[in-house]
Each structure stands twice: as structure tokens, then as C-alpha cells.
Design a protein around this motif. Structure first.
Motif, PDB file in Angstrom:
ATOM      1  N   PHE A  89       8.023 -11.076   7.817  1.00 14.11           N
ATOM      2  CA  PHE A  89       6.922 -11.021   8.877  1.00 14.11           C
ATOM      3  C   PHE A  89       6.305  -9.736   9.007  1.00 14.11           C
ATOM      4  N   ALA A  90       7.223  -8.648   8.945  1.00 13.24           N
ATOM      5  CA  ALA A  90       6.720  -7.625   8.693  1.00 13.24           C
ATOM      6  C   ALA A  90       5.671  -7.068   7.514  1.00 13.24           C
ATOM      7  N   VAL A  91       6.239  -7.677   6.407  1.00  8.85           N
ATOM      8  CA  VAL A  91       5.425  -7.261   5.106  1.00  8.85           C
ATOM      9  C   VAL A  91       4.361  -8.163   5.272  1.00  8.85           C
ATOM     10  N   ALA A  92       4.497  -9.254   5.651  1.00 10.81           N
ATOM     11  CA  ALA A  92       3.395 -10.380   5.668  1.00 10.81           C
ATOM     12  C   ALA A  92       1.982  -9.705   6.516  1.00 10.81           C
ATOM     13  N   VAL A  93       2.529  -9.185   7.596  1.00 12.13           N
ATOM     14  CA  VAL A  93       1.228  -8.581   8.616  1.00 12.13           C
ATOM     15  C   VAL A  93       1.040  -7.325   8.159  1.00 12.13           C
ATOM     16  N   THR A  94       1.517  -6.284   7.574  1.00  9.99           N
ATOM     17  CA  THR A  94       1.369  -5.032   7.257  1.00  9.99           C
ATOM     18  C   THR A  94       0.488  -5.089   5.785  1.00  9.99           C
ATOM     19  N   ARG A  95       1.097  -6.013   5.189  1.00  7.48           N
ATOM     20  CA  ARG A  95       0.302  -5.952   3.695  1.00  7.48           C
ATOM     21  C   ARG A  95      -0.834  -6.897   3.521  1.00  7.48           C
ATOM     22  N   LYS A  96      -1.215  -7.488   4.893  1.00 11.78           N
ATOM     23  CA  LYS A  96      -2.257  -8.321   5.248  1.00 11.78           C
ATOM     24  C   LYS A  96      -2.075  -9.661   4.243  1.00 11.78           C
ATOM     25  N   LEU A  97      -0.854 -10.004   4.212  1.00 11.20           N
ATOM     26  CA  LEU A  97      -0.786 -11.429   3.320  1.00 11.20           C
ATOM     27  C   LEU A  97      -1.221 -12.539   4.107  1.00 11.20           C
ATOM     28  N   VAL A  98      -1.292 -12.494   5.487  1.00 13.23           N
ATOM     29  CA  VAL A  98      -2.042 -13.535   6.320  1.00 13.23           C
ATOM     30  C   VAL A  98      -3.073 -13.337   6.984  1.00 13.23           C
ATOM     31  N   ALA A  99      -3.766 -14.279   7.193  1.00 12.92           N
ATOM     32  CA  ALA A  99      -5.140 -14.189   8.148  1.00 12.92           C
ATOM     33  C   ALA A  99      -4.465 -13.719   9.613  1.00 12.92           C
ATOM     34  N   GLY A 100      -5.103 -13.024  10.390  1.00 15.42           N
ATOM     35  CA  GLY A 100      -4.888 -12.909  11.806  1.00 15.42           C
ATOM     36  C   GLY A 100      -3.566 -12.137  12.143  1.00 15.42           C
ATOM     37  N   TYR A 176      10.394  -2.616  11.531  1.00 13.49           N
ATOM     38  CA  TYR A 176       9.943  -2.652  10.219  1.00 13.49           C
ATOM     39  C   TYR A 176       8.397  -2.170  10.113  1.00 13.49           C
ATOM     40  N   VAL A 177       7.503  -2.944  10.823  1.00 14.86           N
ATOM     41  CA  VAL A 177       6.120  -2.501  10.746  1.00 14.86           C
ATOM     42  C   VAL A 177       5.821  -1.160  10.813  1.00 14.86           C
ATOM     43  N   SER A 178       6.294  -0.510  11.830  1.00 15.25           N
ATOM     44  CA  SER A 178       6.023   1.025  11.768  1.00 15.25           C
ATOM     45  C   SER A 178       6.649   1.842  10.640  1.00 15.25           C
ATOM     46  N   ALA A 179       7.805   1.212  10.273  1.00 14.80           N
ATOM     47  CA  ALA A 179       8.474   2.048   9.084  1.00 14.80           C
ATOM     48  C   ALA A 179       7.472   1.761   7.874  1.00 14.80           C
ATOM     49  N   ILE A 180       6.995   0.667   7.590  1.00  9.79           N
ATOM     50  CA  ILE A 180       6.093   0.205   6.581  1.00  9.79           C
ATOM     51  C   ILE A 180       4.890   0.954   6.674  1.00  9.79           C
ATOM     52  N   GLU A 181       4.428   1.036   7.797  1.00  8.14           N
ATOM     53  CA  GLU A 181       3.050   1.836   8.064  1.00  8.14           C
ATOM     54  C   GLU A 181       3.230   3.331   7.795  1.00  8.14           C
ATOM     55  N   GLY A 182       4.513   3.983   7.751  1.00 11.19           N
ATOM     56  CA  GLY A 182       4.634   5.068   7.512  1.00 11.19           C
ATOM     57  C   GLY A 182       4.850   5.527   6.070  1.00 11.19           C
ATOM     58  N   TYR A 187       1.608   5.330  -2.956  1.00 12.13           N
ATOM     59  CA  TYR A 187       2.680   4.427  -3.530  1.00 12.13           C
ATOM     60  C   TYR A 187       2.386   3.235  -4.058  1.00 12.13           C
ATOM     61  N   TYR A 188       1.539   2.493  -3.150  1.00 12.98           N
ATOM     62  CA  TYR A 188       1.212   1.354  -3.336  1.00 12.98           C
ATOM     63  C   TYR A 188       0.178   1.283  -4.590  1.00 12.98           C
ATOM     64  N   LEU A 210      12.733   1.349   2.856  1.00 14.76           N
ATOM     65  CA  LEU A 210      12.810   0.781   4.356  1.00 14.76           C
ATOM     66  C   LEU A 210      14.260   0.980   4.602  1.00 14.76           C
ATOM     67  N   SER A 211      15.276   1.492   3.552  1.00 17.66           N
ATOM     68  CA  SER A 211      16.680   1.473   3.828  1.00 17.66           C
ATOM     69  C   SER A 211      17.088   2.308   5.111  1.00 17.66           C
TER      70      SER A 211
END
Lengths: 293, 452
Positions: A89-100, A176-182, A187-188, A210-211
Motif C-alpha cells: 500500500f505504501a508503494v502504491a500511494v507514494t509512487r502514485k500507482l493508484v488514483a486517490g 513506510y510512506v515516510s521512509a519512501i518519501e525520504g 535514484y528513481y 527501506l531495510s
């Protein structure tokens, strides 16, 4: 100011916190440690020293082993399912893989705003085989021979895991979201230039970076799993036939229902030693390799 | 500057703590106070306050301070530990009466039993109780606990539904099975039976009835006394098989195994099942959910023509409830409160306000007994007064816990009757070997009411 003076001043600053810690943590734990070697009912000050008697009794107590097994079962299952789902879910919402994405971030976190007791009561109603939402929903699709969700050992255990996962995923997702946003966006970008897709970016950038967070959440999940109490106490009361009994509910039963505070404290000390050792082990593993970026 | 503001705020908060520390209402009542703490549940608290008012009328110099809580024991335990318990006490959850007695917390009530009954000339307090109901609160011949109600258990049925379909009360187990089959076939989707599956001890009211009716008083006494082999006798296995039979023939409402007591009782009131096991507290426990025209009746657990226990015998118990803490500040006033509480006058008041019978002779006279409660009393009369009360649940909490778990597993078809018996025997053996377990024994009296 000399180094010696500095030390004294530091001690002065530390003293109030230390006294607080000593009074409310170290002393009670030490007392509890002492109580685990006595027979004590908790309503008089009469205590009888039994040496290692309570520990010997615990080792020969089949209900203790069943509770320990169940506790490990819940800890391991939630420890695997929660991070996987939270990460997804964290990847889905941070990488904008889903709408909303913003909506989902708030929705998934929502269970954390409700107390565990309220969550358990809510699910207890939802899982009622007669008027609960789950059974009625399944009946819409023609299922008629539905199980008694909390009344059958297998389903009851599955229900406890499901509710614990439901309640926890949002919290870990936010971590996880906060870590991914960091993670620096460069890199991407570099990944993209190299022709990597979303999966490869996840595998080679997100996951390794994220480890650290995953190890921290691992300790959280471990402590949370071994402390499983409220959800079980309310939804199944440890039943049916102790199928969902955990160490915490078994400690409660011994202390407050059977009045065996000494024996209950022995189990509590054992639980403390287990969680403390596992937490230390996790921290030790964590210390061995850390990622910097 | 900011730190100074924080410091001032902290000081103000500290100052406030002196004024907002919460009051102990007992302190304002003067020195001569009798404090009673009671379990607050299905019976409500009106009867406690009514008794307090009667107490103060009889003893204007003493203030009766009474309060209740669903977790009375858990809340009061620290006070017992610090030597400051109330003067009279009743708690039900998590309490082990007999270990409390063993620990020296419970005062001897023998002198109270010899006192004159409140409001009755020339009658001793002891002689006002229904025959055989005081023994449950005695240890080695001395009185330590007094009962609150005369709880009668069996199988409740929805009388309106029974009348509508022309169903009648069965007497034997075979008739009961035939009735269940009829309900299943002609009840229009109504299940014959539901029970409080989350707490299997409620189904135990049927199971224990079967055991008593098959094995009689001797078996009941042997089970309570932890006689080796008692828990695996053929009658136990038969009672297990008959209990399972209800499930195998689909007489039990699906989903029952997870219902809490209130859920199952609500579902029964809604007419989804025709019968439910429970005690005479059912009506007061569900009073807020009962439709006005709902008519319920209690039947005996059906028996056997060749059984060792009477076919219509009823499970009736006046188990331990009230006691006086040894370290109470005013134990004599506590005893006086009990003498008034369990008087004929207040027992009649209890019956009219709560709807349940207290085991006090004459307390049902002149009182409008609710039809549901009356049906329970009628069943005892119809059985010629033959009642039974198992004691193991109160005597051995570990055995009760294992019994609940094993009975639930048996009903779920997770274990066989043989396994059930083996588990109960194993727990009985564990208790026999445990030096800390207080052992009790009882023997049959022969007239249907077992002596302890």
C-alpha cells in the motif's frame, strides 16, 4: 567548567528522569521478578516462597505451551502479512500507482484512531454468524452453510489474525510512506534513465533503502504480537477450547480469575524475557549493517 | 520566557491537584457508616438501596453507604490488600469464595444465623431459609456465605410460539428429540434450540441435567468430590453423546457456537429458536429487550424413565454470594444489613422489583410472582421438590474452566465423548495431586437434595 563539574551537572539533569524510571519501571519489574518465586493470591500480604516451583509448574502446564504456541502463531503470521501489505500500500500511494492516493492514506490509517477494544467489539459484531455483516454479505452470493466464525477453532484463529492485520496495516503503511518519501527522487530518475520499470525500481531502490525501517517495524510487530491481549479477550475470550489463548490472556486468567498472582507473574516474567531477548536480537542484527544515502 | 510560562503552568496544575483530587463520598457521612459493595448486573441496584433505606429506618444512628459495580471484586481487591474492605460484600466475576475463606478474609456468620429473623417474632434467622439452601455457603459446619437468589435452571421456551404450533413440553429425552424434529419440520425455519455458545457453561445446564438424570445424586456427589473415575463413568459419556446428537440432527441454530449470552438470548427472543437453556435470571437480564407480550416458561431438562435421577428434577442453586470481610471496620453493621436484606419483607421486595426468588420462606406469599418465575417454581413442585445443584464450578475453578472448554469442543465436534471424559479426569487428577487445592467432599442425602 571542568570535566568533573560537567559530569555532576549532567547527573543532576538525568536524576529526575532516572528516579522516575527507577520508581515506576525498575522497582516494579524487580518486585515482579520476586513475586514469580512465591505463591501469592493478591488479596493478602501472605506470600510463600516456592523457589523455582512456579517455573517447574509452568514447564509442566500444557495450557502454557498452548498459549505460547498461539502467541507465536499470531506473531509470525501478523509479522509476515502486515509488512507485506503495508509495503504494498505504501508503494502504491507514494509512487502514485493508484488514483486517490491521499484518500487511501487516510482511510488505511483510520483504524489507528480507534482503540483496540472498539475495533474488537466492532469485528465481534461483524463476525456474528446470524446478523453480522460478513455472513449476510456472503449470503447475498448464495453461500448458505457458513461457519460460526468465532466459534470454530480454525476460523477463530484466522479471524484474530485478520483483525490484527486490519488494525495494524495503516500504521506500518504510514511508517513506510515516510521512509519512501525520504528516498531521494534522483535514484528513481536514474532508474528510469537506465530503462528500469516500476518493479525494478522497487526491487533495486525502494526495498534496499527501506531495510532500516523494516527492521524497526519488525521489532514493533514482534512486541505487538507477543502482547496480543485485547482483541482476543473481547472477540473470543481465548476460546473456543483455548484455540486463541495467548500468553497475555493466560496471564490474565491466572492472575485475575484464578487468583494465582505468583504463577501469573512467573509466566509474565517468561514473556518479558522472550520479548526482551528477541528485541535485543533484532537490534543486534540491525546494528550490523546500515544503509546510508 | 517560554520556559517560564511552562513552569508557571506546571505549578498551577500542581496546585489544582490539591483541589481536584476527587472526593471519597464515604468521608462526608460521619463516623458511623456501614458500607456495602455489590455486583451490579441483571438484578440492578434498586433492591440494594431499598434495603439500605430499611436499614436506616431500623438504625437511624448508622448511615448505610451502598454502591455497586459490574467489576466489584476487581475494584475492591486493593482495599482488601490494604486492610480496608467494606462491611458487606458481593462480587461475582473472578472471585474464588473458598480460597478467600482459606486466606482468612471471610468472617464467620454463625452468630448471625442464631439471631432472630428481622420482622418475624420467635424465628431464628437460620430457620427462614428454604431447606437445603444454606449448606452451599458452609465450610466444616460453619456459615460463611449467604445466597442472593434461589436460581432455578432448565430450558426456557417461547410459550407464544409453542401455543401457536400446538407444541407441548416434553417429559423424556425421547419426547424432547421428537419435539425438536417437529419444530425443525414444521416451525417455518425456526431452530429448535440455541444456546450461549461463547460460554459453554450455559449448555452445561442441559448437560448437567442429563448427567443427574442418568446417574443420580451419587454420581453428582462423586464428580464434585473428585472421586477417581467419576468423570469418565458411562453416564457422562452418554450425556455427551446425547448432547452431540442435538447438533448431529441439526436441532441447534447454525452459528450458535459463537453467540455470547446476550446475543443468544436476543436471538431466542426474536423467535429464531424455540428453546434456550438458562436460569431464572433470564427475564431480568433481558428485560430491556423483552417485548411486552413475550411469554416464556421454564421446563425441566427432559429425563429418562429408567434414570437414577427423577425425571422432572430441577437444577436449583442458592450458591455463595454475600459475605462479611474479617477486616471490615463495622462487621456487626454489615451482618445487620444482611439480616435485613434476607428478611421476608425485603425478599418479597426483591421478588416484586427484580422478579427473582430469594430462598426465604414465605417471601413469595402475597407477591405478584411473574409467570416466568412462577413456572420455574411450579416445575419444582411438580417434581415433588427434587432439586440438584452441582458444586464443582464454585469449588474448583480450574475444573470449571476445563469443563467449559472441553464441553465447547465436544459440541463443536472437535473432541469425542471419550476425549471429553479423559480431559476432565486428567484435570481432576491434577487437582487431586495439587497440594494447594482446597478439597471438598459431599455425599448423597437420599431425598433428592444433596447435603454438603
Amino acid at each position: 567548567m571542568s570535566l568533573q563539574n560537567n559530569g555532576r551537572v549532567a547527573l543532576l539533569f538525568v536524576l529526575p528522569a532516572f528516579l522516575f524510571y527507577l520508581t515506576f519501571l525498575i522497582v516494579p519489574y524487580a518486585l515482579a521478578f520476586g513475586v514469580s518465586f512465591v505463591k501469592w493470591r493478591g488479596v493478602t500480604l501472605n506470600m510463600e516462597y516456592t523457589g523455582l516451583g512456579n517455573f517447574a509448574k509452568m514447564i509442566g502446564d500444557p495450557f502454557f505451551w498452548k498459549s505460547l504456541y498461539n502467541t507465536v502463531f499470531f506473531t509470525v503470521l501478523t509479522g509476515i502479512i502486515v509488512p507485506c501489505m503495508a509495503l504494498y500500500f505504501a508503494v502504491a500511494v507514494t509512487r502514485k500507482l493508484v488514483a486517490g492516493a491521499r484518500f487511501f492514506r487516510i482511510t488505511f490509517f483510520f483504524p489507528n484512531l480507534i482503540s483496540q477494544v472498539a475495533i474488537a467489539v466492532l469485528w465481534w459484531f461483524a463476525l456474528n454468524p446470524e446478523f453480522g455483516i460478513l455472513s449476510n454479505f456472503l449470503r447475498l452470493f448464495g453461500f448458505t452453510d457458513l461457519p460460526s466464525w468465532l466459534g470454530e477453532p480454525g476460523w477463530a484463529r484466522a479471524a484474530i489474525v485478520a483483525v490484527k492485520v486490519w488494525a495494524a496495516v495503516g500504521f506500518y503503511m504510514v511508517l513506510y510512506v515516510s521512509a519512501i518519501e525520504g528516498i531521494p527522487e534522483d535514484y528513481y530518475d536514474a532508474c528510469k534513465i537506465d530503462g528500469a520499470g516500476e518493479w525494478q525500481s522497487f526491487r533495486h531502490v525502494t526495498l534496499p533503502l527501506l531495510s532500516e525501517m523494516m527492521k524497526v517495524t519488525g521489532v514493533f510487530l514482534l512486541l505487538n504480537g507477543f502482547g496480543t491481549f485485547d482483541v482476543v479477550r473481547i472477540m473470543t475470550d481465548g476460546g473456543p477450547d483455548r484455540a486463541t489463548e495467548t500468553l497475555a490472556t493466560y496471564i490474565y486468567e491466572n492472575a485475575f480469575e484464578l487468583g494465582k498472582f505468583g504463577y501469573a507473574t512467573t509466566i509474565a516474567m517468561t514473556l518479558f524475557l522472550i520479548t526482551f531477548s528477541l528485541a535485543m536480537l533484532s537490534l543486534w542484527i540491525q546494528r550490523r549493517d546500515s544503509v546510508e544515502y | 520566557m517560554r520556559s517560564k510560562i511552562v513552569l508557571v503552568l506546571l505549578l498551577v496544575l500542581y496546585g489544582c491537584s490539591f483541589f481536584l483530587r476527587g472526593e471519597d463520598p464515604k468521608l462526608d457521612l460521619g463516623d458511623n457508616v456501614m458500607e456495602g459493595v455489590f455486583f451490579q448486573g441483571g438484578y440492578g441496584m434498586q433492591w440494594v438501596h431499598d434495603t439500605a433505606a430499611e436499614f436506616e429506618r431500623a438504625h437511624p444512628e448508622i448511615t448505610a453507604y451502598v454502591w455497586g459495580n459490574p467489576r466489584a471484586w476487581d475494584q475492591t481487591r486493593p482495599r482488601f490488600l490494604s486492610g480496608n474492605p467494606p462491611d458487606v460484600f458481593w462480587g461475582i466475576h473472578n472471585i474464588n469464595f473458598w480460597v478467600n475463606l482459606h486466606d482468612g478474609l471471610v468472617a464467620n456468620l454463625d452468630s448471625l444465623m442464631e439471631a432472630p429473623a428481622y420482622g418475624q417474632e420467635g424465628v431464628k434467622f437460620r430457620d427462614t431459609f428454604f431447606d437445603g439452601t444454606l449448606e452451599e455457603g458452609q465450610f466444616e459446619g460453619h456459615q460463611y456465605f449467604l445466597p442472593i437468589t434461589y436460581a432455578i435452571s432448565g430450558i426456557w421456551y417461547n410459550k407464544g410460539m409453542f401455543d401457536e404450533h400446538g407444541w407441548t413440553e416434553p417429559e423424556t429425552w425421547d419426547e424432547f428429540l421428537a419435539l425438536c424434529e417437529t419444530i425443525k419440520q414444521t416451525g417455518g425455519g425456526v431452530a429448535p434450540l440455541t444456546h450461549q455458545g461463547k460460554y459453554p457453561s450455559y449448555f452445561g445446564m442441559i448437560w448437567r441435567g442429563l448427567v443427574y438424570k442418568l446417574g443420580g445424586e451419587q454420581l453428582m456427589c462423586d464428580m464434585d468430590s473428585l472421586v477417581p473415575g467419576a468423570w469418565s463413568r458411562p453416564e457422562i459419556l452418554e450425556a455427551c453423546r446425547l448432547s452431540r446428537q442435538l447438533y448431529e440432527r441439526d436441532y441447534v441454530l447454525p452459528g450458535t457456537s459463537s453467540f455470547s449470552h446476550t446475543e443468544a438470548q436476543m436471538i431466542w427472543i426474536q423467535g429464531k429458536a424455540a428453546m434456550i437453556p438458562c436460569g431464572t435470571w433470564l427475564a431480568s437480564e433481558m428485560k430491556n429487550a423483552l417485548p411486552e407480550d413475550f411469554d416464556m416458561r421454564l421446563m425441566s431438562v427432559p429425563g429418562f424413565r429408567d434414570g437414577k435421577g427423577g425425571i422432572g428434577a430441577m437444577e436449583a442453586s442458592a450458591g455463595p454470594a454475600f459475605w462479611i470481610p474479617v477486616e471490615a471496620a463495622n462487621p456487626l453493621a454489615g451482618m445487620e444489613y444482611l439480616r435485613i436484606l434476607l428478611s421476608r419483607k425485603m425478599a418479597a421486595n426483591f421478588l416484586s422489583t427484580v422478579g427473582s426468588v430469594q430462598p426465604i420462606k414465605g417471601s413469595t406469599e402475597g407477591v405478584n410472582v411473574p409467570p416466568a418465575t412462577q413456572s420455574a417454581l411450579d416445575r419444582i413442585a411438580a417434581a415433588g421438590g427434587e432439586t440438584f445443584a452441582f458444586q464443582f464450578s464454585g469449588w474448583y475453578l480450574e475444573l470449571e474452566n476445563e469443563y467449559r472448554n472441553a464441553l465447547g469442543a465436544l459440541l463443536n465436534d472437535d473432541i469425542t465423548p471419550e476425549r471429553f471424559a479423559a480431559r476432565m479426569e486428567a484435570m481432576a487428577e491434577r487437582l487431586r495431586q495439587d497440594p494447594d487445592t482446597i478439597r471438598f467432599s459431599r455425599s448423597p442425602r437420599g431425598d433428592g437434595v444433596a447435603a454438603l
